[in-house]
Write a protein that holds these residues in place. Sequence first.
Motif, PDB file in Angstrom:
ATOM      1  N   SER A   1      -2.849  -2.145   6.511  1.00 43.08           N
ATOM      2  CA  SER A   1      -2.063  -2.153   5.279  1.00 43.08           C
ATOM      3  C   SER A   1      -0.576  -2.017   5.591  1.00 43.08           C
ATOM      4  O   SER A   1      -0.202  -1.424   6.608  1.00 43.08           O
ATOM      5  CB  SER A   1      -2.510  -0.994   4.387  1.00 43.08           C
ATOM      6  OG  SER A   1      -3.892  -1.135   4.134  1.00 43.08           O
ATOM      7  N   THR A   2       0.249  -2.551   4.705  1.00 40.46           N
ATOM      8  CA  THR A   2       1.704  -2.548   4.943  1.00 40.46           C
ATOM      9  C   THR A   2       2.466  -2.247   3.649  1.00 40.46           C
ATOM     10  O   THR A   2       1.916  -2.404   2.551  1.00 40.46           O
ATOM     11  CB  THR A   2       2.184  -3.935   5.432  1.00 40.46           C
ATOM     12  OG1 THR A   2       1.769  -4.909   4.473  1.00 40.46           O
ATOM     13  CG2 THR A   2       1.618  -4.301   6.791  1.00 40.46           C
TER      14      THR A   2
ATOM     15  N   TYR B   1       0.855  -1.201   0.000  1.00 41.74           N
ATOM     16  CA  TYR B   1       0.000   0.000   0.000  1.00 41.74           C
ATOM     17  C   TYR B   1       0.880   1.236   0.000  1.00 41.74           C
ATOM     18  O   TYR B   1       1.889   1.296   0.703  1.00 41.74           O
ATOM     19  CB  TYR B   1      -0.911   0.003   1.232  1.00 41.74           C
ATOM     20  CG  TYR B   1      -2.002  -1.035   1.148  1.00 41.74           C
ATOM     21  CD1 TYR B   1      -1.709  -2.383   1.352  1.00 41.74           C
ATOM     22  CD2 TYR B   1      -3.310  -0.678   0.844  1.00 41.74           C
ATOM     23  CE1 TYR B   1      -2.705  -3.345   1.255  1.00 41.74           C
ATOM     24  CE2 TYR B   1      -4.310  -1.638   0.748  1.00 41.74           C
ATOM     25  CZ  TYR B   1      -4.008  -2.962   0.948  1.00 41.74           C
ATOM     26  OH  TYR B   1      -4.986  -3.912   0.856  1.00 41.74           O
TER      27      TYR B   1
ATOM     28  N   ALA C   1       2.901   6.886   5.519  1.00 41.00           N
ATOM     29  CA  ALA C   1       2.407   5.914   6.517  1.00 41.00           C
ATOM     30  C   ALA C   1       2.464   6.503   7.923  1.00 41.00           C
ATOM     31  O   ALA C   1       3.391   7.232   8.257  1.00 41.00           O
ATOM     32  CB  ALA C   1       3.243   4.634   6.456  1.00 41.00           C
TER      33      ALA C   1
ATOM     34  N   GLY D   1      -0.314   0.872   8.556  1.00 41.75           N
ATOM     35  CA  GLY D   1      -1.382   1.755   9.037  1.00 41.75           C
ATOM     36  C   GLY D   1      -2.659   1.435   8.267  1.00 41.75           C
ATOM     37  O   GLY D   1      -2.680   0.527   7.439  1.00 41.75           O
ATOM     38  N   TYR D   2      -3.711   2.187   8.556  1.00 36.27           N
ATOM     39  CA  TYR D   2      -4.946   1.989   7.793  1.00 36.27           C
ATOM     40  C   TYR D   2      -4.845   2.730   6.467  1.00 36.27           C
ATOM     41  O   TYR D   2      -4.241   3.806   6.381  1.00 36.27           O
ATOM     42  CB  TYR D   2      -6.151   2.511   8.572  1.00 36.27           C
ATOM     43  CG  TYR D   2      -6.616   1.582   9.670  1.00 36.27           C
ATOM     44  CD1 TYR D   2      -6.623   0.199   9.492  1.00 36.27           C
ATOM     45  CD2 TYR D   2      -7.088   2.096  10.879  1.00 36.27           C
ATOM     46  CE1 TYR D   2      -7.061  -0.652  10.499  1.00 36.27           C
ATOM     47  CE2 TYR D   2      -7.530   1.244  11.893  1.00 36.27           C
ATOM     48  CZ  TYR D   2      -7.504  -0.124  11.689  1.00 36.27           C
ATOM     49  OH  TYR D   2      -7.927  -0.962  12.674  1.00 36.27           O
ATOM     50  N   SER D   3      -5.463   2.130   5.446  1.00 35.18           N
ATOM     51  CA  SER D   3      -5.496   2.763   4.130  1.00 35.18           C
ATOM     52  C   SER D   3      -6.933   2.766   3.632  1.00 35.18           C
ATOM     53  O   SER D   3      -7.719   1.875   3.980  1.00 35.18           O
ATOM     54  CB  SER D   3      -4.626   1.970   3.150  1.00 35.18           C
ATOM     55  OG  SER D   3      -4.781   2.480   1.841  1.00 35.18           O
TER      56      SER D   3
ATOM     57  N   LYS E   1      -0.675   4.495   0.054  1.00 34.83           N
ATOM     58  CA  LYS E   1      -1.485   5.638   0.509  1.00 34.83           C
ATOM     59  C   LYS E   1      -2.109   5.243   1.830  1.00 34.83           C
ATOM     60  O   LYS E   1      -2.744   4.185   1.930  1.00 34.83           O
ATOM     61  CB  LYS E   1      -2.585   5.971  -0.497  1.00 34.83           C
ATOM     62  CG  LYS E   1      -2.081   6.609  -1.755  1.00 34.83           C
ATOM     63  CD  LYS E   1      -3.110   7.485  -2.440  1.00 34.83           C
ATOM     64  CE  LYS E   1      -2.480   8.389  -3.465  1.00 34.83           C
ATOM     65  NZ  LYS E   1      -1.601   7.689  -4.409  1.00 34.83           N
ATOM     66  N   TYR E   2      -1.934   6.103   2.817  1.00 30.60           N
ATOM     67  CA  TYR E   2      -2.390   5.760   4.169  1.00 30.60           C
ATOM     68  C   TYR E   2      -3.253   6.868   4.755  1.00 30.60           C
ATOM     69  O   TYR E   2      -3.082   8.043   4.415  1.00 30.60           O
ATOM     70  CB  TYR E   2      -1.173   5.545   5.082  1.00 30.60           C
ATOM     71  CG  TYR E   2      -0.439   4.250   4.801  1.00 30.60           C
ATOM     72  CD1 TYR E   2      -0.800   3.083   5.449  1.00 30.60           C
ATOM     73  CD2 TYR E   2       0.604   4.205   3.871  1.00 30.60           C
ATOM     74  CE1 TYR E   2      -0.134   1.891   5.200  1.00 30.60           C
ATOM     75  CE2 TYR E   2       1.271   3.017   3.612  1.00 30.60           C
ATOM     76  CZ  TYR E   2       0.902   1.861   4.282  1.00 30.60           C
ATOM     77  OH  TYR E   2       1.557   0.687   4.023  1.00 30.60           O
ATOM     78  N   ARG E   3      -4.124   6.454   5.665  1.00 31.28           N
ATOM     79  CA  ARG E   3      -4.862   7.445   6.466  1.00 31.28           C
ATOM     80  C   ARG E   3      -3.911   8.055   7.488  1.00 31.28           C
ATOM     81  O   ARG E   3      -3.081   7.347   8.045  1.00 31.28           O
ATOM     82  CB  ARG E   3      -5.987   6.768   7.248  1.00 31.28           C
ATOM     83  CG  ARG E   3      -7.237   6.574   6.454  1.00 31.28           C
ATOM     84  CD  ARG E   3      -8.330   6.148   7.428  1.00 31.28           C
ATOM     85  NE  ARG E   3      -9.076   5.050   6.872  1.00 31.28           N
ATOM     86  CZ  ARG E   3      -9.719   4.131   7.580  1.00 31.28           C
ATOM     87  NH1 ARG E   3      -9.698   4.172   8.904  1.00 31.28           N
ATOM     88  NH2 ARG E   3     -10.379   3.174   6.995  1.00 31.28           N
ATOM     89  N   LYS E   4      -4.081   9.355   7.717  1.00 31.95           N
ATOM     90  CA  LYS E   4      -3.195  10.022   8.684  1.00 31.95           C
ATOM     91  C   LYS E   4      -3.754   9.863  10.082  1.00 31.95           C
ATOM     92  O   LYS E   4      -4.240  10.814  10.682  1.00 31.95           O
ATOM     93  CB  LYS E   4      -3.069  11.514   8.324  1.00 31.95           C
ATOM     94  CG  LYS E   4      -2.358  11.740   7.002  1.00 31.95           C
ATOM     95  CD  LYS E   4      -2.139  13.213   6.745  1.00 31.95           C
ATOM     96  CE  LYS E   4      -1.670  13.480   5.334  1.00 31.95           C
ATOM     97  NZ  LYS E   4      -0.687  12.554   4.792  1.00 31.95           N
TER      98      LYS E   4
END
Length: 282
Positions: A207-208, A85, A171, A243-245, A87-90
Amino acid sequence: MIKVDEKCIHCGMCINDCMSKVIEFDENKVPKAVHPQRCINCQHCLAICPTGALSFKNKSPENSDSIQPHNPDEILNLIKSRRSYRKYRKENLPKDIMDKLKNMLHWVPTGVNNHRLVFSFVDDIEVMDDIRNYANNKIIKILSNPLFKSKKFDRYRKPILAGEDIAFRGAPHMIVVSTPKDAPCTNIDPVIALSYFELYAQSLGVSTTWCGIAYYIFNNLPELQHQLEIPDGYKIGYVMLFGYSDLKYQRTTQPEPYKIISVKKDNRNMTLKERVKRLWRF
Ligand SMILES: Cc1cc2nc3c(=O)[nH]c(=O)nc-3n(C[C@H](O)[C@H](O)[C@H](O)COP(=O)(O)O)c2cc1C
């Protein structure tokens, strides 16, 4: 080292499965650790005892989990649907998920059960942002220097100079595995740990991304290694972002097949020419 109670049925499975030949029967046919110095702490004796009669260094069988049947189709689907992944949620992961990810790591295998890996977790997005900003500013400085000729970053030069977080992919978290330089399998243990981590994380919806760029950065910025608390005598094994994506993949990929060889029985009747050819290949 081992304690055996009255549930022992004297089957000898603990003796049979001890790869270091630590255990033998005593005169009453009760298993006894006669060569404790050889023990590598693998706990196979604890795991295999059919009646739960054997405790290992105060670890009693009641505190182990039972072995559940696994669904191979689900595991294969997890392997096939694992993705990198970018693109990650902040936002920080919830603490219970972070704890699950940390706790799983104690079960990853290491060569000769060396079990001395160190995992540095960046589990706070603010800390991650500090590291990110520091490293990215350093990279921008290096890439802006007209004397910098290395082709390593050519692919990323433009977006990095434009301020894109190519290194850490935005991330919120990162795990850095470090390994004792003198461990028997120092190069491979961290990669195994992260492979387990990645699959477990993705099974939890986390996600990683494997991060070769961060690995490169940390190896060139000792001050960040200090911040990550890499112990003396250790080196960084590898780095993974997580993190979450919001990205959601709809299907598996269809990778080009690797070459898979079925090794055949050695043909002793090879001609001299074939033997030379074979030797040449290796
Ligand atoms: C050892 C290793 C290092 C990697 N380093 C990076 C990296 O620094 N940045 C990145 O965005 N992806 C990195 N990747 C991800 C690969 O580019 C990715 O696995 C590949 O494109 C295939 O995509 P998939 O993982 O979704 O199947 C790395 C993967 C591996 C196995």
